[in-house]
Scaffold this motif. Structure first.
Motif, mmCIF file in Angstrom:
data_model
loop_
_atom_site.group_PDB
_atom_site.id
_atom_site.type_symbol
_atom_site.label_atom_id
_atom_site.label_comp_id
_atom_site.label_asym_id
_atom_site.label_seq_id
_atom_site.Cartn_x
_atom_site.Cartn_y
_atom_site.Cartn_z
ATOM 1 N N ILE A 41 44.292 -13.137 32.034
ATOM 2 C CA ILE A 41 43.445 -11.967 32.164
ATOM 3 C C ILE A 41 44.245 -10.885 32.888
ATOM 4 O O ILE A 41 44.795 -11.123 33.957
ATOM 5 C CB ILE A 41 42.163 -12.276 32.961
ATOM 6 N N ASN A 42 44.305 -9.714 32.271
ATOM 7 C CA ASN A 42 44.971 -8.565 32.880
ATOM 8 C C ASN A 42 43.912 -7.555 33.294
ATOM 9 O O ASN A 42 42.946 -7.336 32.559
ATOM 10 C CB ASN A 42 45.949 -7.911 31.896
ATOM 11 N N ILE A 43 44.103 -6.939 34.434
ATOM 12 C CA ILE A 43 43.162 -5.948 34.954
ATOM 13 C C ILE A 43 43.821 -4.581 34.893
ATOM 14 O O ILE A 43 44.931 -4.401 35.386
ATOM 15 C CB ILE A 43 42.767 -6.268 36.414
ATOM 16 N N LEU A 44 43.134 -3.630 34.282
ATOM 17 C CA LEU A 44 43.620 -2.260 34.227
ATOM 18 C C LEU A 44 42.536 -1.334 34.768
ATOM 19 O O LEU A 44 41.344 -1.583 34.542
ATOM 20 C CB LEU A 44 43.903 -1.823 32.788
ATOM 21 N N THR A 45 42.948 -0.283 35.450
ATOM 22 C CA THR A 45 41.991 0.750 35.793
ATOM 23 C C THR A 45 41.722 1.527 34.513
ATOM 24 O O THR A 45 42.514 1.488 33.569
ATOM 25 C CB THR A 45 42.533 1.701 36.872
ATOM 26 N N MET A 46 40.627 2.237 34.459
ATOM 27 C CA MET A 46 40.327 3.022 33.264
ATOM 28 C C MET A 46 41.383 4.117 33.093
ATOM 29 O O MET A 46 41.752 4.451 31.976
ATOM 30 C CB MET A 46 38.919 3.608 33.345
ATOM 31 N N LYS A 47 41.898 4.632 34.194
ATOM 32 C CA LYS A 47 42.956 5.646 34.116
ATOM 33 C C LYS A 47 44.201 5.061 33.438
ATOM 34 O O LYS A 47 44.824 5.708 32.598
ATOM 35 C CB LYS A 47 43.293 6.134 35.531
ATOM 36 N N GLN A 48 44.550 3.827 33.784
ATOM 37 C CA GLN A 48 45.692 3.168 33.153
ATOM 38 C C GLN A 48 45.427 2.929 31.670
ATOM 39 O O GLN A 48 46.320 3.115 30.838
ATOM 40 C CB GLN A 48 45.976 1.820 33.833
ATOM 41 N N ALA A 49 44.211 2.523 31.327
ATOM 42 C CA ALA A 49 43.862 2.252 29.934
ATOM 43 C C ALA A 49 43.932 3.528 29.096
ATOM 44 O O ALA A 49 44.445 3.517 27.973
ATOM 45 C CB ALA A 49 42.473 1.631 29.847
ATOM 46 N N VAL A 50 43.445 4.641 29.660
ATOM 47 C CA VAL A 50 43.494 5.920 28.946
ATOM 48 C C VAL A 50 44.941 6.351 28.754
ATOM 49 O O VAL A 50 45.339 6.786 27.668
ATOM 50 C CB VAL A 50 42.690 7.010 29.695
ATOM 51 N N LYS A 51 45.760 6.219 29.795
ATOM 52 C CA LYS A 51 47.174 6.596 29.704
ATOM 53 C C LYS A 51 47.878 5.764 28.631
ATOM 54 O O LYS A 51 48.681 6.279 27.851
ATOM 55 C CB LYS A 51 47.853 6.418 31.063
ATOM 56 N N GLU A 52 47.564 4.479 28.579
ATOM 57 C CA GLU A 52 48.154 3.594 27.571
ATOM 58 C C GLU A 52 47.748 4.047 26.165
ATOM 59 O O GLU A 52 48.583 4.095 25.260
ATOM 60 C CB GLU A 52 47.673 2.166 27.828
ATOM 61 N N ALA A 53 46.477 4.407 25.984
ATOM 62 C CA ALA A 53 46.000 4.890 24.682
ATOM 63 C C ALA A 53 46.689 6.204 24.314
ATOM 64 O O ALA A 53 47.080 6.405 23.160
ATOM 65 C CB ALA A 53 44.486 5.071 24.712
ATOM 66 N N GLN A 54 46.852 7.091 25.292
ATOM 67 C CA GLN A 54 47.536 8.366 25.037
ATOM 68 C C GLN A 54 48.977 8.122 24.590
ATOM 69 O O GLN A 54 49.473 8.794 23.681
ATOM 70 C CB GLN A 54 47.522 9.248 26.285
ATOM 71 N N ASN A 55 49.645 7.183 25.211
ATOM 72 C CA ASN A 55 51.029 6.870 24.827
ATOM 73 C C ASN A 55 51.108 6.346 23.398
ATOM 74 O O ASN A 55 52.041 6.667 22.664
ATOM 75 C CB ASN A 55 51.639 5.860 25.801
ATOM 76 N N ILE A 56 50.120 5.546 23.006
ATOM 77 C CA ILE A 56 50.092 5.036 21.629
ATOM 78 C C ILE A 56 49.909 6.185 20.655
ATOM 79 O O ILE A 56 50.613 6.280 19.646
ATOM 80 C CB ILE A 56 48.983 3.978 21.463
ATOM 81 N N VAL A 57 48.976 7.088 20.947
ATOM 82 C CA VAL A 57 48.730 8.235 20.073
ATOM 83 C C VAL A 57 49.975 9.106 19.977
ATOM 84 O O VAL A 57 50.341 9.573 18.892
ATOM 85 C CB VAL A 57 47.516 9.058 20.568
ATOM 86 N N MET A 58 50.656 9.317 21.091
ATOM 87 C CA MET A 58 51.844 10.187 21.094
ATOM 88 C C MET A 58 52.980 9.622 20.248
ATOM 89 O O MET A 58 53.822 10.375 19.762
ATOM 90 C CB MET A 58 52.316 10.452 22.524
ATOM 91 N N GLN A 59 52.994 8.317 20.018
ATOM 92 C CA GLN A 59 54.005 7.732 19.137
ATOM 93 C C GLN A 59 53.864 8.267 17.718
ATOM 94 O O GLN A 59 54.833 8.326 16.972
ATOM 95 C CB GLN A 59 53.877 6.208 19.107
ATOM 96 N N TYR A 60 52.643 8.639 17.347
ATOM 97 C CA TYR A 60 52.368 9.142 16.001
ATOM 98 C C TYR A 60 52.267 10.668 15.963
ATOM 99 O O TYR A 60 52.035 11.235 14.911
ATOM 100 C CB TYR A 60 51.069 8.525 15.466
ATOM 101 N N ASN A 61 52.430 11.308 17.104
ATOM 102 C CA ASN A 61 52.316 12.762 17.208
ATOM 103 C C ASN A 61 53.642 13.309 17.731
ATOM 104 O O ASN A 61 53.699 13.944 18.776
ATOM 105 C CB ASN A 61 51.153 13.137 18.129
ATOM 106 N N LYS A 62 54.691 13.046 16.994
ATOM 107 C CA LYS A 62 56.038 13.394 17.451
ATOM 108 C C LYS A 62 56.275 14.902 17.551
ATOM 109 O O LYS A 62 57.147 15.351 18.261
ATOM 110 C CB LYS A 62 57.075 12.748 16.547
ATOM 111 N N GLU A 63 55.461 15.700 16.827
ATOM 112 C CA GLU A 63 55.609 17.149 16.889
ATOM 113 C C GLU A 63 54.808 17.752 18.038
ATOM 114 O O GLU A 63 54.793 18.968 18.210
ATOM 115 C CB GLU A 63 55.188 17.768 15.557
ATOM 116 N N HIS A 64 54.142 16.910 18.806
ATOM 117 C CA HIS A 64 53.334 17.331 19.964
ATOM 118 C C HIS A 64 52.306 18.391 19.597
ATOM 119 O O HIS A 64 52.125 19.377 20.297
ATOM 120 C CB HIS A 64 54.232 17.801 21.117
#
Length: 82
Positions: A41-64
């Motif tokens: 079991i891993n524990i993440l704060t919601m801030k960490q979870a949102v940041k992780e999701a943003q990083n995933i999205v940015m992988q597909y948004n290379k033109e920013h």
């Protein structure tokens, strides 16, 4: 890696030791995300979870491209079509 001991209490309650809560900057009543993976079991704060999701999205948004602006523009166009 640091390890902390905790006791699994009644009604499924788990008390996160103070040193770990402090390291994670957790406050009483704060929402957290528990992830079960590979028998752990891993524990993440919601801030960490949102940041992780943003990083995933940015992988597909290379033109920013601003996704907010893009969504807003799309909604305005949809309103015109109605």
């Amino acid at each position: 890696m640091q390890e902390y001991r905790a006791i699994f209490g009644e009604n499924g309650r788990l008390i996160i030791p103070a040193p770990l809560r402090n390291k994670m900057k957790l406050n009483p009543g704060e929402e957290i995300l528990l992830r079960y993976d590979n028998n752990s079991i891993n524990i993440l704060t919601m801030k960490q979870a949102v940041k992780e999701a943003q990083n995933i999205v940015m992988q597909y948004n290379k033109e920013h491209i601003s996704l907010t602006d893009s969504l807003s523009k799309s909604r305005h166009e949809d309103e015109k079509d109605e």
